[in-house]
Design a protein around this motif. Sequence first.
Motif, short mmCIF file in Angstrom:
data_model
loop_
_atom_site.label_atom_id
_atom_site.label_comp_id
_atom_site.label_asym_id
_atom_site.label_seq_id
_atom_site.Cartn_x
_atom_site.Cartn_y
_atom_site.Cartn_z
N UNK A 182 0.85 -1.19 0.00
CA UNK A 182 0.00 0.00 0.00
C UNK A 182 0.89 1.24 0.00
N UNK A 183 1.07 1.80 -1.18
CA UNK A 183 1.94 2.96 -1.36
C UNK A 183 1.23 3.92 -2.29
N UNK A 184 1.09 5.16 -1.86
CA UNK A 184 0.42 6.19 -2.65
C UNK A 184 1.41 7.32 -2.86
N UNK A 185 1.52 7.78 -4.10
CA UNK A 185 2.43 8.87 -4.42
C UNK A 185 1.64 9.99 -5.09
N UNK A 186 2.18 11.22 -5.03
CA UNK A 186 1.48 12.33 -5.65
C UNK A 186 2.38 13.52 -5.86
N UNK A 187 1.93 14.42 -6.74
CA UNK A 187 2.66 15.66 -7.02
C UNK A 187 1.70 16.68 -7.60
N UNK A 188 2.19 17.90 -7.69
CA UNK A 188 1.47 18.94 -8.43
C UNK A 188 2.03 18.96 -9.84
N UNK A 189 1.17 19.19 -10.80
CA UNK A 189 1.63 19.32 -12.18
C UNK A 189 2.28 20.69 -12.34
N UNK A 190 3.42 20.75 -13.02
CA UNK A 190 3.98 22.08 -13.33
C UNK A 190 2.95 22.87 -14.14
N UNK A 191 3.05 24.18 -14.07
CA UNK A 191 2.04 25.05 -14.68
C UNK A 191 1.84 24.79 -16.17
N UNK A 192 2.90 24.38 -16.87
CA UNK A 192 2.79 24.16 -18.32
C UNK A 192 2.11 22.83 -18.68
N UNK A 193 1.88 21.98 -17.66
CA UNK A 193 1.22 20.70 -17.92
C UNK A 193 -0.28 20.81 -17.64
N UNK A 194 -1.06 20.12 -18.42
CA UNK A 194 -2.50 20.08 -18.23
C UNK A 194 -2.84 18.98 -17.23
N UNK A 195 -3.53 19.35 -16.15
CA UNK A 195 -3.93 18.36 -15.16
C UNK A 195 -5.20 17.67 -15.65
N UNK A 196 -5.16 16.36 -15.71
CA UNK A 196 -6.34 15.58 -16.09
C UNK A 196 -6.73 14.70 -14.92
N UNK A 197 -7.80 13.95 -15.06
CA UNK A 197 -8.28 13.09 -13.98
C UNK A 197 -7.25 12.08 -13.52
N UNK A 198 -7.40 11.67 -12.28
CA UNK A 198 -6.48 10.71 -11.68
C UNK A 198 -6.94 9.27 -11.81
N UNK A 199 -7.99 8.99 -12.55
CA UNK A 199 -8.48 7.62 -12.65
C UNK A 199 -9.18 7.23 -11.37
N UNK A 200 -9.12 5.97 -11.04
CA UNK A 200 -9.76 5.45 -9.83
C UNK A 200 -8.75 4.65 -9.03
N UNK A 201 -8.70 4.93 -7.73
CA UNK A 201 -7.88 4.14 -6.82
C UNK A 201 -8.81 3.09 -6.22
N UNK A 202 -8.47 1.83 -6.40
CA UNK A 202 -9.31 0.74 -5.88
C UNK A 202 -8.65 0.11 -4.66
N UNK A 203 -9.43 -0.05 -3.61
CA UNK A 203 -8.97 -0.72 -2.39
C UNK A 203 -9.86 -1.94 -2.20
N UNK A 204 -9.24 -3.08 -1.95
CA UNK A 204 -10.03 -4.30 -1.78
C UNK A 204 -9.34 -5.24 -0.81
#
Length: 144
Positions: free
Chosen positions: A61-83
């Motif tokens: 169980x490892x989750x990573x994240x960042x902010x997109x640099x301003x020149x990048x377009x932020x799109x959806x993150x998909x779905x995180x599934x826990x089971x």
Amino acid sequence: MTVAMTPYLVFGGVAREAMEHYHSIFGGEYSAMTFQEGMNDGNPATADLIMHSSLFVDRGLHLMGSDAPLEMNVTGNGTVALSSDATDPADEAKLTGWWEKLSVDSRIDEPLAKAPWGDSFGMLTDKFGVRWMFNISAVRGEES
């Protein structure tokens, strides 16, 4: 060697808030590095944004994240599934607790409830726009 899949979420300026929120829910070890710390490029627009963050919750169980640099377009993150895999009775309480904490200020897309296949299932979209899907398998007794 153990193989694991690690979701990497990309945000538009709220990575610190989001990852600290997930840390408050899941616990574990959290670390973060800003663009200033990582690249030292002197850009005031990105200096305090998160270049990379990591939340180690438990083995696998490892989750990573960042902010997109301003020149990048932020799109959806998909779905995180826990089971769960129906082997440990403690998993139900852990996953249900995570569901309850993630539900705060979230849109409940499918309430956590008993599904036709016998497990508990639910989906929500949290206040950061990340979709979460839970499948909590009922621990089954030994077959004779």
